[in-house]
Design a protein around this motif. Structure first.
Motif, PDB file in Angstrom:
ATOM      1  N   ILE A   1      19.756  18.839 -47.054  1.00  0.00           N
ATOM      2  CA  ILE A   1      20.689  17.753 -47.034  1.00  0.00           C
ATOM      3  C   ILE A   1      20.286  16.361 -47.233  1.00  0.00           C
ATOM      4  O   ILE A   1      20.348  15.668 -48.161  1.00  0.00           O
ATOM      5  CB  ILE A   1      21.625  17.763 -45.928  1.00  0.00           C
ATOM      6  N   ILE A   2      19.179  16.099 -46.429  1.00  0.00           N
ATOM      7  CA  ILE A   2      18.429  14.805 -46.487  1.00  0.00           C
ATOM      8  C   ILE A   2      17.893  14.688 -47.758  1.00  0.00           C
ATOM      9  O   ILE A   2      17.881  13.641 -48.359  1.00  0.00           O
ATOM     10  CB  ILE A   2      17.581  14.602 -45.315  1.00  0.00           C
ATOM     11  N   ASP A   3      17.044  15.745 -48.261  1.00  0.00           N
ATOM     12  CA  ASP A   3      16.302  15.533 -49.595  1.00  0.00           C
ATOM     13  C   ASP A   3      17.135  15.347 -50.864  1.00  0.00           C
ATOM     14  O   ASP A   3      16.864  14.334 -51.602  1.00  0.00           O
ATOM     15  CB  ASP A   3      15.518  16.679 -49.910  1.00  0.00           C
ATOM     16  N   ALA A   4      18.392  15.659 -50.707  1.00  0.00           N
ATOM     17  CA  ALA A   4      19.347  15.503 -51.942  1.00  0.00           C
ATOM     18  C   ALA A   4      20.441  14.534 -51.579  1.00  0.00           C
ATOM     19  O   ALA A   4      21.015  14.167 -52.413  1.00  0.00           O
ATOM     20  CB  ALA A   4      20.099  16.827 -51.943  1.00  0.00           C
ATOM     21  N   SER A   5      20.182  13.863 -50.305  1.00  0.00           N
ATOM     22  CA  SER A   5      21.317  12.896 -49.943  1.00  0.00           C
ATOM     23  C   SER A   5      22.538  13.248 -50.334  1.00  0.00           C
ATOM     24  O   SER A   5      23.378  12.666 -50.662  1.00  0.00           O
ATOM     25  CB  SER A   5      20.853  11.445 -50.136  1.00  0.00           C
ATOM     26  N   ALA A   6      23.103  14.562 -49.704  1.00  0.00           N
ATOM     27  CA  ALA A   6      24.385  15.050 -49.953  1.00  0.00           C
ATOM     28  C   ALA A   6      25.375  14.203 -49.248  1.00  0.00           C
ATOM     29  O   ALA A   6      25.239  13.767 -48.286  1.00  0.00           O
ATOM     30  CB  ALA A   6      24.258  16.542 -49.571  1.00  0.00           C
ATOM     31  N   LYS A   7      26.548  14.132 -50.109  1.00  0.00           N
ATOM     32  CA  LYS A   7      27.571  13.371 -49.489  1.00  0.00           C
ATOM     33  C   LYS A   7      28.777  14.192 -49.029  1.00  0.00           C
ATOM     34  O   LYS A   7      29.457  13.465 -47.805  1.00  0.00           O
ATOM     35  CB  LYS A   7      28.225  12.695 -50.803  1.00  0.00           C
ATOM     36  N   ALA A   8      28.654  15.406 -49.180  1.00  0.00           N
ATOM     37  CA  ALA A   8      29.521  16.113 -48.514  1.00  0.00           C
ATOM     38  C   ALA A   8      28.973  17.590 -48.243  1.00  0.00           C
ATOM     39  O   ALA A   8      27.922  18.005 -48.770  1.00  0.00           O
ATOM     40  CB  ALA A   8      30.759  16.549 -49.276  1.00  0.00           C
ATOM     41  N   LEU A   9      29.440  18.318 -47.233  1.00  0.00           N
ATOM     42  CA  LEU A   9      29.126  19.634 -46.969  1.00  0.00           C
ATOM     43  C   LEU A   9      30.221  20.483 -47.004  1.00  0.00           C
ATOM     44  O   LEU A   9      31.178  20.235 -46.328  1.00  0.00           O
ATOM     45  CB  LEU A   9      28.423  19.843 -45.533  1.00  0.00           C
ATOM     46  N   ILE A  10      30.100  21.647 -47.576  1.00  0.00           N
ATOM     47  CA  ILE A  10      31.364  22.667 -47.495  1.00  0.00           C
ATOM     48  C   ILE A  10      30.602  23.988 -46.998  1.00  0.00           C
ATOM     49  O   ILE A  10      29.671  24.281 -47.076  1.00  0.00           O
ATOM     50  CB  ILE A  10      31.630  22.944 -49.009  1.00  0.00           C
ATOM     51  N   THR A  11      31.350  24.296 -46.113  1.00  0.00           N
ATOM     52  CA  THR A  11      31.004  25.476 -45.159  1.00  0.00           C
ATOM     53  C   THR A  11      31.963  26.458 -44.361  1.00  0.00           C
ATOM     54  O   THR A  11      33.092  26.200 -45.133  1.00  0.00           O
ATOM     55  CB  THR A  11      30.001  25.040 -43.858  1.00  0.00           C
TER      56      THR A  11
ATOM     57  N   SER B   1      24.000  10.770 -44.742  1.00  0.00           N
ATOM     58  CA  SER B   1      24.492  10.620 -45.943  1.00  0.00           C
ATOM     59  C   SER B   1      25.947  11.421 -46.088  1.00  0.00           C
ATOM     60  O   SER B   1      26.804  11.327 -46.858  1.00  0.00           O
ATOM     61  CB  SER B   1      23.439  11.479 -47.059  1.00  0.00           C
ATOM     62  N   VAL B   2      26.168  12.563 -45.092  1.00  0.00           N
ATOM     63  CA  VAL B   2      27.341  13.312 -45.244  1.00  0.00           C
ATOM     64  C   VAL B   2      28.529  12.709 -44.583  1.00  0.00           C
ATOM     65  O   VAL B   2      28.623  12.283 -43.542  1.00  0.00           O
ATOM     66  CB  VAL B   2      27.021  14.778 -44.668  1.00  0.00           C
ATOM     67  N   GLU B   3      29.448  12.323 -45.497  1.00  0.00           N
ATOM     68  CA  GLU B   3      30.636  11.585 -45.040  1.00  0.00           C
ATOM     69  C   GLU B   3      31.824  12.676 -44.638  1.00  0.00           C
ATOM     70  O   GLU B   3      32.685  12.290 -43.942  1.00  0.00           O
ATOM     71  CB  GLU B   3      31.194  10.697 -46.293  1.00  0.00           C
ATOM     72  N   HIS B   4      31.594  13.754 -45.447  1.00  0.00           N
ATOM     73  CA  HIS B   4      32.737  14.865 -45.299  1.00  0.00           C
ATOM     74  C   HIS B   4      32.208  16.150 -45.289  1.00  0.00           C
ATOM     75  O   HIS B   4      31.396  16.533 -45.832  1.00  0.00           O
ATOM     76  CB  HIS B   4      33.970  14.638 -46.335  1.00  0.00           C
TER      77      HIS B   4
END
Ligand code: WTA
Length: 656
Positions: free
Chosen positions: A180-190, A216-219
């Motif tokens: 997640i950090i490497d891609a600076s992902a803005k959201a996570l779906i799980t 980086s994950v806002e949602h």
């Protein structure tokens, strides 16, 4: 593998004399039945230009390939598209009620998702993600179990032009966090949890640990699978079903340049740091659609089943994008082959009258071990083509697959490819190519590979060497996320000659070219292990071990294993007064599972006072492999601490 090992493997393969040409019956109905396709493929740019008509283009491309900035390729230059229009819109219009996925849940629960359903579900979720602020170019991490919402999540991202970065649901919170950090992902779906082997996998709980360190994950979007009570953070976490409840079920697809990134997928390499492999849109779409159709001989009424998890590249290309673009009906499977019983796969094949089965050699070896009765009690006569991927398949497993699953009738397609290649590269065409048990046969039309010696010269037929790819192909990785130099260094430096503008891709695999020019894959030649078809870096596991407070130093090798292909063997030296005992072994295995995921847990751990090292201080992994595989020890004269080898061998023998 070492030279002597490679040579003995080559010798062993030489004796394989069995040949399986396509039957007349199969040929008569095959999509591709003429040898001439290979000649067509020689002009690879023209070949791929023709295949591009499989895809819906919003704006036609102007140029098939731009290789001027090699090794950074551009395919179908100037073309605009959204891959979901080829995967969904076309079929939702022409065959709305055709089934896209027959979902088969672990507990026997099922869902039938038509192309129209899938189209609307994807539009709804794309709208919901858009409302959360996700737009073109934003990276979205996905960490899920095998439920219909998993493909929906990938497709919704693609609809918006937001590259997805899927992390396999078996990975640990640390692995998830790093990616997640490497891609600076803005959201996570799980998911709240997923079902696996009769138990629950706590996906959201694991994700929460990662999320405490990923600003980086806002949602976070949570799909309910088991209905478990999970912590929901106000403002950050949202239930999927609530988000899509009132969402509009139409959503125009974002217009993407052919070269815009479609996804990132992390894979293990020779260093401890996973690489974010970047795939682009147009070339990938053409590559997966073409290979899926040709290699599986896909027909309109087929029921196709790829058993891979969407978390791996096989799932991306051959559970989601390839089959959907080709408009086929697929089985989507949650679970494991042994639950509720060891005939789970064959039960499903019979139930849905599956026509193509695509699975891994490690599973086939497991089925062999379980015995034929689980297979033979089911009617598998619907099968037409059966395939394998992920690791070399030994001729005996191939024969077993042929006889018991393929009823000595179905062509077997052993497909060699990688996360980096995006789609199949070496595989037979079932209506054309004569197969040999254990060989992936020859490169697909439009693909050019070679086996070279250490100087990059093609080896003569009948010899072994390194597998390379000598011309660009549409689905090739475009770069490593945020690290183009590493992309060049890892794949394009060893055999390329930039001064002559000669670019050669090094796959990291050893291979043999037999007297007919057939390719036999021999496994990795670098420090990457292949455990049950999954790539795990020795360094990654070593780092995880050394991370434990009791461990001073660790060396990890892949040793041959009859079921998993390779098994992880670890050698560990301890700090100070620490005692190497059973409890510590258990603790260290658990520690690695925590750091990376259960798939990386060492099968064996041997404690030793010292590791065998060269005079320049390099760990001699070759010797450790010899010890693990109980071989006569190779040359030890370059060792600084030769005595230690004997001692380790004794320890290992005791531990076995
Ligand atoms: C190995 C999986 C022999 C190989 C699609 C490759 C194979 C690595 C085969 C890629 C095969 C894959 N025969 N070896 N048919 N297919 N491999 O990235 O070592 O998870 O480099 O992609 O698996 O693994 P990856």
């Amino acid at each position: 593998m070492s030279n002597s090992e490679q040579n003995s493997t080559i010798e062993a393969l030489f004796v394989e004399e069995r040949r399986f040409p396509p039957t007349e019956e199969f040929k008569a109905q095959a999509n591709v039945a003429s040898e001439s396709i290979y000649a067509e493929g020689k002009d690879f740019e023209n070949f791929w230009r023709a295949q591009a008509s499989r895809i819906q283009w919003q704006t036609p491309f102007k140029e098939t390939l731009d290789w001027s900035d090699a090794p950074f390729a551009k395919w179908f230059v100037g073309g605009r598209l959204n891959i979901t229009e080829s995967a969904l819109d076309v079929h939702a219009k022409s065959t709305p009620d055709k089934v896209a996925y027959y979902f088969e849940g672990e507990n026997g629960d099922t869902r039938v998702v038509t192309y129209k359903d899938l189209y609307h579900e994807v539009c709804k979720f794309a709208n919901a993600l858009s409302d959360l602020g996700i737009s073109k170019g934003d990276r979205v991490a996905i960490y899920m179990g095998m439920v219909p919402e998993f493909p929906v999540a990938l497709l919704a991202c693609a609809r918006l032009g937001a590259p997805h970065s899927v992390i396999f649901g078996g990975f640990s919170s640390d692995s998830l966090k790093d990616r997640i950090i490497d891609a600076s992902a803005k959201a996570l779906i799980t998911c709240d949890e997923s079902w696996r082997n009769g138990g629950r996998v706590p996906l959201k709980e694991t994700a929460d640990v990662a999320l405490s360190e990923t600003p980086s994950v806002e949602h976070v979007v949570v799909v309910q699978r088991t209905g478990a009570q999970v912590k929901m953070v106000e403002g950050r976490d949202h239930y999927y079903h609530e988000l899509i409840k009132d969402a509009d079920d139409e959503r125009p697809a974002e217009s993407m340049d052919s070269e815009d990134p479609l996804f990132i997928l992390y894979t293990s390499g020779t260093t401890a740091r996973p690489k974010g492999i970047v795939h682009s849109t147009g070339g990938y779409a053409v590559g997966v659609a073409t290979t899926h159709s040709m290699v599986f001989d896909i027909k309109e009424d087929d029921i196709y089943w790829c058993t891979a998890d969407v978390g791996w590249v096989t799932g991306h290309s051959y559970v989601v994008y390839g089959p959907l673009i080709n408009g086929v009906s697929s089985v989507l499977f949650e679970g494991v082959p042994q639950f509720p019983d060891k005939d789970r796969y064959w039960d499903i094949v019979e139930k849905y009258k599956v026509t193509q089965l695509y699975t891994a050699p490690t599973s086939i070896r497991t089925f062999m071990k379980w015995g034929t009765e689980y297979v033979t009690k089911h009617d598998l006569s619907s099968l037409r083509v059966i395939g394998t991927v992920g690791e070399p398949i030994n001729p005996e497993a191939w024969m077993w697959y042929h006889e018991y699953v393929g009823n000595s009738r179905c062509p077997i397609v052993d497909t060699w490819w990688q996360t980096e290649t995006g789609h199949m590269m070496i595989a037979p065409l079932p209506g054309v190519t004569t197969t040999k048990p254990g060989s992936a046969t020859i490169p697909l039309p439009g693909i050019n590979v070679e086996v070279v010696d250490q100087n990059g010269n093609p080896v003569p037929k009948g010899s072994g060497g390194y597998l390379v790819i000598t011309q660009p192909w549409p689905g090739m990785a475009r770069t490593i996320f945020n690290d183009p130099q590493r992309f060049k260094d890892v794949y394009w430096s060893r055999f390329s000659k930039p001064s002559e503008n000669k670019w050669v891709y090094f796959a990291g695999d050893g291979a043999k070219k037999d007297l007919d020019g057939y390719i036999w894959l021999l496994g990795r030649v670098d420090d990457v292990m292949n455990v049950s078809g999954h790539r795990i870096s020795t360094l990654e596991v070593e780092s995880a071990l050394v991370d434990h407070p009791a461990v001073a130093e660790a060396a990890v090798v892949g040793r041959e294993d009859p079921t998993t292909g390779q098994a992880i063997a670890a050698f560990v030296t301890l700090k100070g007064a620490n005692q190497g005992n059973e409890e510590l072994i258990a603790e260290l295995r658990e520690h690695v599972a925590q750091k990376i995921g259960k798939i990386a847990r060492p099968a064996s751990i041997v404690f030793t006072d010292e590791l065998p090292k060269t005079r320049s201080g390099k760990i001699m992994r070759r010797l450790l492999r010899d010890i693990s595989e109980k071989r006569q020890l190779g040359d030890v004269t370059t060792l600084a601490n030769a005595d230690v080898v004997k001692e380790i061998a004794e320890q290992a023998a005791k531990a076995a």
